[in-house]
Structures are given as structure tokens and as C-alpha cells.
Write a protein that holds these residues in place. Structure first.
Motif, PDB file in Angstrom:
ATOM      1  N   ARG A 120     -16.680  28.337 -27.586  1.00 59.98           N
ATOM      2  CA  ARG A 120     -17.558  27.150 -27.591  1.00 59.98           C
ATOM      3  C   ARG A 120     -16.757  25.878 -27.862  1.00 59.98           C
TER       4      ARG A 120
ATOM      5  N   ASP B 183     -20.794  28.560 -22.915  1.00 59.17           N
ATOM      6  CA  ASP B 183     -22.093  29.040 -22.456  1.00 59.17           C
ATOM      7  C   ASP B 183     -22.764  27.924 -21.672  1.00 59.17           C
TER       8      ASP B 183
ATOM      9  N   ARG C  50     -26.580  26.482 -19.818  1.00 63.25           N
ATOM     10  CA  ARG C  50     -28.024  26.550 -19.645  1.00 63.25           C
ATOM     11  C   ARG C  50     -28.458  25.445 -18.671  1.00 63.25           C
TER      12      ARG C  50
ATOM     13  N   HIS D 109     -25.131  26.949 -26.030  1.00 65.33           N
ATOM     14  CA  HIS D 109     -25.369  28.363 -26.278  1.00 65.33           C
ATOM     15  C   HIS D 109     -26.850  28.692 -26.458  1.00 65.33           C
ATOM     16  N   ASP D 110     -27.503  28.011 -27.369  1.00 65.95           N
ATOM     17  CA  ASP D 110     -28.871  28.358 -27.751  1.00 65.95           C
ATOM     18  C   ASP D 110     -29.889  27.925 -26.700  1.00 65.95           C
ATOM     19  N   ALA D 111     -31.034  28.634 -26.700  1.00 64.98           N
ATOM     20  CA  ALA D 111     -32.147  28.219 -25.849  1.00 64.98           C
ATOM     21  C   ALA D 111     -32.797  26.955 -26.391  1.00 64.98           C
ATOM     22  N   LEU D 112     -32.668  26.754 -27.726  1.00 63.70           N
ATOM     23  CA  LEU D 112     -33.222  25.576 -28.394  1.00 63.70           C
ATOM     24  C   LEU D 112     -32.097  24.637 -28.811  1.00 63.70           C
TER      25      LEU D 112
ATOM     26  N   ASP E  71     -32.375  22.783 -31.555  1.00 66.63           N
ATOM     27  CA  ASP E  71     -32.602  22.516 -32.977  1.00 66.63           C
ATOM     28  C   ASP E  71     -31.380  22.742 -33.859  1.00 66.63           C
ATOM     29  N   ARG E  72     -30.672  23.863 -33.671  1.00 63.30           N
ATOM     30  CA  ARG E  72     -29.568  24.222 -34.570  1.00 63.30           C
ATOM     31  C   ARG E  72     -28.380  23.276 -34.452  1.00 63.30           C
TER      32      ARG E  72
ATOM     33  N   LYS F 104     -36.850  23.466 -26.423  1.00 62.41           N
ATOM     34  CA  LYS F 104     -36.016  24.210 -25.480  1.00 62.41           C
ATOM     35  C   LYS F 104     -35.164  23.266 -24.625  1.00 62.41           C
TER      36      LYS F 104
ATOM     37  N   LYS G 203     -26.331  31.948 -19.911  1.00 62.16           N
ATOM     38  CA  LYS G 203     -27.185  32.320 -21.033  1.00 62.16           C
ATOM     39  C   LYS G 203     -28.672  32.439 -20.694  1.00 62.16           C
ATOM     40  N   ASP G 204     -29.164  31.690 -19.729  1.00 65.10           N
ATOM     41  CA  ASP G 204     -30.582  31.770 -19.413  1.00 65.10           C
ATOM     42  C   ASP G 204     -30.929  33.170 -18.914  1.00 65.10           C
TER      43      ASP G 204
END
Length: 306
Positions: free
Chosen positions: A50, A78, A80, A91-94, A96-97, A104, A159-160
Motif C-alpha cells: 500500500r 489495491d 476500487r 484497500h477498503d470498501a469504505l 472511514d478508516r 463506500k 478489491k471490488d
């Protein structure tokens, strides 16, 4: 069951298995993969996971730039899709982190994502937030990353999910971008879902290096561990795997050698200990994916200088 009957059953089963192995060896037409240009450079490869997420906010130019200065071989990233079908490095679908936003990725346009601070949550060893509001802590598109580092290799993980709308679009949109950039030789496409790399390869026609998903790894390990490794025919160019999975030691040196004999480049993630890096490299591992490219490059320069 009587003892003699049990022994006979075991003996017959053993003979049947031996006969099956012998028969498949006679008919097997196993062949090694042709080595793609992506893997033509001298190994080992050091990929910043990453972008090097222990050094700076993950998947931002702040991280990519720091890792690049260390002399790494490439990035493990990653991707998306956004609401407007732009390919972003995340990386994440969200969001927020890793940002001060929420929701999303696929529910935001690229322009909306560009307004978010992706350095907001990154904390350094002193407990401070040095990248909040930083100009290099913004969302990065794959297009921008390819332009920014034309001499580095990029390992791309889709990733999706294969069942989602973004997941169904990602393989073809990714191929179109790679084609437009003529980046065939400097990217490798992977996914945990084998179906995603198969979809991608339906467009790429084996011109781009691809990696194994979970099913492919399981298929190879079963063949290796069952004595039937001669029937395994690879359809990928690299295995990028954890050292252990559900108690199974995937860092077995003989397993590594088996894959290498088929011209499969073997890599491990996420390796952040210098001792573990060293142990894997001694086994002939091709790629180390790490959050700490600074540690990895120190080891390479001291002990495995190319």
C-alpha cells in the motif's frame, strides 16, 4: 473390522493410489510458465505494501514518494471503482478508516473523494498526526500512479467483489487503462477471487502477468501435498501468499521450490520483521511485500545487494 481385513483394505487402497499416481505421471503434460517481462528483472523484489503504510498514510503520494526514494522495486496496491467509474488506489470498501470522510468508495465520485483528507488518521511513533491536511495525503488514481512512477513495477489487487457492479466492471476498465498506458510489462494483476483475474485475462490474453487467487493456491498446494504435483498446470505467473494459512505452512521450502520449477514467482505478505525477511530470502523467495520498505531495503543493501 478384523485386523487382517483392515490391513488388506489399507494395502489395496495404497496400491490403488500408487497406480493412480503412476498412470497420471505417464499422461501428464506439465509445462512451466513462460516468464513475463514483469518478472525479468533480478530478484528479490521488494514491494511497498500500500505504498509503505508504516511510513506514511497508505496509498497516498506521501507513502509512494518515501518508498520510491528507498530504491524499492515497486508497489503492492489495491484498487476500487468510484461512483463515476474511475480507478482509485484504495484497500477498503469504505473511506472511514483512512480519511475524514465516510461511506463506500463506490458511492463517491472522484471529485468528492479528492476533497477528503487521507492523512487524517495516520499517527506517527510520537502519537502525532503529521499528515493531516498534507497536500500529498490525497486520493490517488491508478492513472496518476502509473504516470508518477514509470520505472517502478506495480502489483495491482482488484478489491471490488466479483458479484458487485464495480467488481464486474473493474477487470475491463483496468485492462483499458493498462492498454492506454502501454503498461503491459510493468504491472501484475491479482485478486483473492480467481474469477476476477480470469475476467481480466479474457481481455489481456495472457499479455499481462497475473497472480493466484485463493482457489488457485489451494489447488496447487493440494497437488503438491498429495503427491500429485506432476498434474498441476499453472495458469498464473506469481503466488503472493501469507506464510501460514489456517495452520498450513505455505512457506515450506519444498513448496517454494515446486512453484519455482514451474516459473512461478513466489512472494509473501505482509513481512515486516527483518529476521523473517532474511529467512524467506534464504529459501529463494522472489518477492517480499512489506509495510516497512525501509527495513527491507536495509537488509537488501547489507546482505543481498543486487
Amino acid at each position: 473390522m478384523k485386523k487382517n481385513t483392515l490391513l488388506k483394505t489399507i494395502a489395496i487402497t495404497g496400491l490403488t493410489y500408487s497406480a493412480a499416481v503412476a498412470a497420471t505421471k505417464m499422461t501428464s503434460k506439465q509445462s512451466a510458465r513462460n516468464i513475463k517481462p514483469f518478472f525479468s528483472k533480478r530478484s528479490p523484489y521488494i514491494f511497498a505494501h500500500r505504498g509503505g503504510l508504516k511510513l506514511a498514510p497508505e496509498h497516498t503520494m506521501a507513502a509512494f514518494n518515501q518508498s520510491h526514494k528507498l530504491g524499492i522495486d515497486g508497489f503492492e496496491i489495491d484498487i476500487r471503482l468510484t461512483k463515476d467509474n474511475e480507478i482509485v488506489v484504495l484497500h477498503d470498501a469504505l473511506v472511514d478508516r483512512v480519511s475524514n470522510g465516510s461511506g463506500k468508495v463506490c458511492d463517491h465520485t472522484l471529485e468528492e473523494l479528492k476533497q477528503l483528507d487521507f492523512g487524517y488518521h495516520f499517527k506517527d511513533i510520537n502519537g502525532e498526526y503529521p499528515y493531516r491536511g498534507h497536500e500529498d495525503a490525497k486520493i490517488v488514481t491508478l492513472n496518476e500512479l502509473l504516470d508518477a512512477f514509470p520505472n517502478l513495477l506495480i502489483n495491482i489487487d482488484i478489491k471490488d467483489s466479483k458479484q458487485s457492479t464495480p467488481g464486474k466492471l473493474a477487470p475491463v476498465l483496468l485492462y483499458r487503462l493498462i492498454h492506454s498506458k502501454q503498461a503491459f510489462d510493468r504491472v501484475c494483476v491479482t485478486s483473492f477471487e480467481d474469477e476476477q483475474t480470469l475476467r481480466f485475462n479474457a481481455y489481456a490474453h495472457d499479455r499481462v502477468a497475473v497472480g493466484a487467487g485463493q482457489k488457485e493456491v489451494a489447488r496447487a498446494y493440494y497437488a503438491f501435498n498429495s503427491g500429485m504435483k506432476h498434474i498441476y498446470q499453472p495458469n498464473v505467473d506469481t503466488f503472493q501468499i501469507p506464510t501460514h494459512y489456517r495452520g498450513i505452512p505455505l512457506n515450506n521450502e519444498k513448496f517454494i521450490q515446486f512453484l519455482q520449477s514451474l516459473n512461478i514467482a513466489v512472494g509473501y505478505w505482509v513481512i515486516n520483521s527483518i529476521d523473517e525477511m532474511d529467512a524467506l530470502l534464504k529459501k529463494g523467495v522472489h518477492t517480499i511485500v512489506t509495510d516497512r520498505p525501509d527495513i527491507a531495503m536495509h537488509l537488501i543493501n547489507e546482505k543481498y545487494k543486487k
